[in-house]
Enzyme design. Sequence first.
Site, PDB file in Angstrom:
ATOM      1  N   ARG A 192      31.552  30.279  34.953  1.00  0.00           N
ATOM      2  CA  ARG A 192      32.143  29.143  34.231  1.00  0.00           C
ATOM      3  C   ARG A 192      31.315  28.757  32.999  1.00  0.00           C
ATOM      4  O   ARG A 192      31.801  28.027  32.137  1.00  0.00           O
ATOM      5  CB  ARG A 192      32.255  27.925  35.147  1.00  0.00           C
ATOM      6  CG  ARG A 192      33.214  28.080  36.318  1.00  0.00           C
ATOM      7  CD  ARG A 192      33.167  26.820  37.179  1.00  0.00           C
ATOM      8  NE  ARG A 192      34.128  26.844  38.263  1.00  0.00           N
ATOM      9  CZ  ARG A 192      33.872  27.339  39.469  1.00  0.00           C
ATOM     10  NH1 ARG A 192      32.684  27.880  39.720  1.00  0.00           N
ATOM     11  NH2 ARG A 192      34.788  27.308  40.421  1.00  0.00           N
ATOM     12  N   LYS A 224      44.576  30.717  37.583  1.00  0.00           N
ATOM     13  CA  LYS A 224      44.642  29.859  36.405  1.00  0.00           C
ATOM     14  C   LYS A 224      43.266  29.810  35.746  1.00  0.00           C
ATOM     15  O   LYS A 224      42.255  30.065  36.416  1.00  0.00           O
ATOM     16  CB  LYS A 224      45.131  28.466  36.801  1.00  0.00           C
ATOM     17  CG  LYS A 224      44.283  27.765  37.889  1.00  0.00           C
ATOM     18  CD  LYS A 224      42.997  27.225  37.341  1.00  0.00           C
ATOM     19  CE  LYS A 224      41.910  27.100  38.349  1.00  0.00           C
ATOM     20  NZ  LYS A 224      40.582  26.923  37.710  1.00  0.00           N
ATOM     21  N   SER A 263      36.477  46.334  44.065  1.00  0.00           N
ATOM     22  CA  SER A 263      35.378  45.734  43.328  1.00  0.00           C
ATOM     23  C   SER A 263      34.883  46.787  42.346  1.00  0.00           C
ATOM     24  O   SER A 263      35.379  47.921  42.323  1.00  0.00           O
ATOM     25  CB  SER A 263      34.257  45.295  44.273  1.00  0.00           C
ATOM     26  OG  SER A 263      33.248  44.591  43.563  1.00  0.00           O
ATOM     27  N   ARG A 264      33.906  46.428  41.519  1.00  0.00           N
ATOM     28  CA  ARG A 264      33.366  47.397  40.567  1.00  0.00           C
ATOM     29  C   ARG A 264      32.433  48.401  41.233  1.00  0.00           C
ATOM     30  O   ARG A 264      32.021  49.377  40.622  1.00  0.00           O
ATOM     31  CB  ARG A 264      32.656  46.660  39.437  1.00  0.00           C
ATOM     32  CG  ARG A 264      33.600  45.915  38.510  1.00  0.00           C
ATOM     33  CD  ARG A 264      32.853  45.014  37.557  1.00  0.00           C
ATOM     34  NE  ARG A 264      32.125  43.951  38.246  1.00  0.00           N
ATOM     35  CZ  ARG A 264      31.357  43.056  37.654  1.00  0.00           C
ATOM     36  NH1 ARG A 264      31.199  43.098  36.340  1.00  0.00           N
ATOM     37  NH2 ARG A 264      30.744  42.124  38.350  1.00  0.00           N
TER      38      ARG A 264
END
Length: 336
Positions: free
Chosen positions: A167, A98, A37-38
Amino acid sequence: MEKKLRFGVLGCANIAVNSVIPALKKSELCEVVAIASRGIEKAERTAAELGIERAYGSYEELLSDPEVDAVYIPLPNHLHKEWTIKSAQAGKHVLCEKPLALNQEEAEEMVQACRDAGVKLAEAFMYRHHPRYSRVKEIIDSGEIGTIRAVNGSFTFNNAGDADNVRYRADWGGGSIYDVGCYPISAARFLLGQEPEAATVQAFFSPEHDHVDMMASGLIEFPNQVGLTFTCGMWAEFQNTLQVIGSEGRIDIPSAFVAGSAEAGSFTVTVKGEKRTEESPAVNQYSIQGDLFARSILENTPLRFESEDAIFNMKAIDACLTSAKEKQRIVLRQSR
């Protein structure tokens, strides 16, 4: 003991934590050995929750781990290109969520980078690895439902209240066509075995959600005067269906893209008014996807869906987005 493909996961996204990592751990040929993770705290916490041996506070650290054979990338869409290329350059095979990229050009760069590095790249469309899709295609190809006249697909859900969702970031590759429209587009291309010739799409771009397409309805034209009509959305009642209409019959898949049980995996075939149900085993689509990817690498055999397929899918998505924004029919010229 059969050799397994050792995965590292770049990021702690919900799709990784809730679906893909548990599925890979249950698969026959995969194991998850590292997650990054960051920040190290989130990586360590996620690793502890999921029983993953090693945690890293940066993606670069994971890519330098010699015991990682392949990476799974569940990062936001705008990061797919960067980290696929960096993974390839580190000698890691790549299973990338995707849509593979933000456009056809990016997809081509990613495919070429993996080819140059001698690693495999697969787009993570889990639905098409379910055995029922091989059966659906078999029925279509047999001619049982006659000449294919049309395909209809819908994938919608309502998550509009989650304002901070990735999103809904236009610059991150947000929007319903990228997120769920890609499924019926991919399915139609696979089942028809052809590439689109044109696309016309009407979309609702929401000012409340950074002007991404929260709903889209489209017509994609295929050769032989066959059309895919599709709806996709993130601010609509849930739908998850696919229908193939032939001159003599039709195939209806009620849980076309998300299928978690034996009942959800079944579909119906209607020929001249006679309807039957085709049963399907209870499977984990994500586990099958992982195993097929792993087997291709471990046995040095072709991928079930080669990475070039993602380039074609991105070209269709590009046309849909352009059509929606410019409000015109977009003609595509391409061939397999």
